[in-house]
Write an enzyme that holds these catalytic residues in place. Structure first.
Site, PDB file in Angstrom:
ATOM      1  N   GLY A  28      12.361  19.647  45.745  1.00  0.00           N
ATOM      2  CA  GLY A  28      11.211  19.808  44.878  1.00  0.00           C
ATOM      3  C   GLY A  28      11.688  20.063  43.460  1.00  0.00           C
ATOM      4  N   TYR A  29      10.759  20.010  42.544  1.00  0.00           N
ATOM      5  CA  TYR A  29      11.097  20.183  41.127  1.00  0.00           C
ATOM      6  C   TYR A  29      10.350  21.391  40.571  1.00  0.00           C
ATOM      7  CZ  TYR A  29      13.345  15.711  41.491  1.00  0.00           C
ATOM      8  OH  TYR A  29      14.191  14.701  41.866  1.00  0.00           O
ATOM      9  N   ILE A  30      11.106  22.298  39.980  1.00  0.00           N
ATOM     10  CA  ILE A  30      10.519  23.466  39.317  1.00  0.00           C
ATOM     11  C   ILE A  30       9.841  23.017  38.028  1.00  0.00           C
ATOM     12  CG2 ILE A  30      11.030  25.678  38.202  1.00  0.00           C
ATOM     13  CD1 ILE A  30      11.277  25.786  41.242  1.00  0.00           C
ATOM     14  N   ILE A 145       7.415  12.163  43.567  1.00  0.00           N
ATOM     15  CA  ILE A 145       6.624  13.357  43.857  1.00  0.00           C
ATOM     16  C   ILE A 145       5.251  13.248  43.188  1.00  0.00           C
ATOM     17  CG2 ILE A 145       6.409  15.795  43.201  1.00  0.00           C
ATOM     18  CD1 ILE A 145       9.175  16.264  44.198  1.00  0.00           C
TER      19      ILE A 145
END
Length: 152
Positions: A28-30, A145
């Site tokens: 996932g991406y912060i 995403i």
């Protein structure tokens, strides 16, 4: 500064026999924007924090650090959405192809990547390669995403 030089391809799935022992990846991406991203990834029993900068899909700066699994799980819980895929390594000559078989909202997408030492390095394409998509940003994980394959 560490540079990742990577070319990305779609494959002819009917011509590829995947090896045994793929590794499950969850990431996932912060945060992300067109020039930089902060990714959290769990790869099997290891966890990583990765910072990528630059907007050239072929060659970008990449800083990757191992982090404790619990930290990765906590950080992934903060992400709005995640990508899940299984990665298979296929050796060819002195290089490795990484074949990612996506799941969830990106189910049906299979992408092969090869990391190179220079942008102009010569290499042989396997018979199961369809065509290159390196410069098509929609195939970047950070874009998958936001705009999953199932919604194209």
């Amino acid at each position: 500064m560490p540079i990742e030089i990577e070319r990305k391809y779609l494959i002819k799935a009917d011509l590829l026999d995947l090896p045994l022992g793929g590794k499950k990846l969850i990431q996932g991406y912060i945060w992300s924007d067109p020039d930089k991203s902060l990714r959290i990834r769990i790869a099997g029993d290891k966890a990583f924090l990765t910072i990528k900068t630059g907007n050239n899909p072929l060659s970008r700066s990449e800083f990757e650090y191992g982090i404790p699994m619990k930290d990765a799980q906590d950080l992934l819980a903060l992400c709005d959405s995640k990508i899940e895929k299984t990665r298979y390594l296929i050796p060819q000559n002195n290089l490795f192809w990484e074949v990612d078989v996506f799941e969830g909202d990106n189910d049906g997408l299979i992408v092969a990547e090869i990391e190179l030492n220079s942008e102009h390095e010569k290499f042989e394409l396997p018979h199961w390669i369809d065509h290159e998509v390196t410069n098509e940003s929609k195939y970047l994980n950070v874009e998958l995403i936001k705009h999953p394959f199932s919604k194209w």
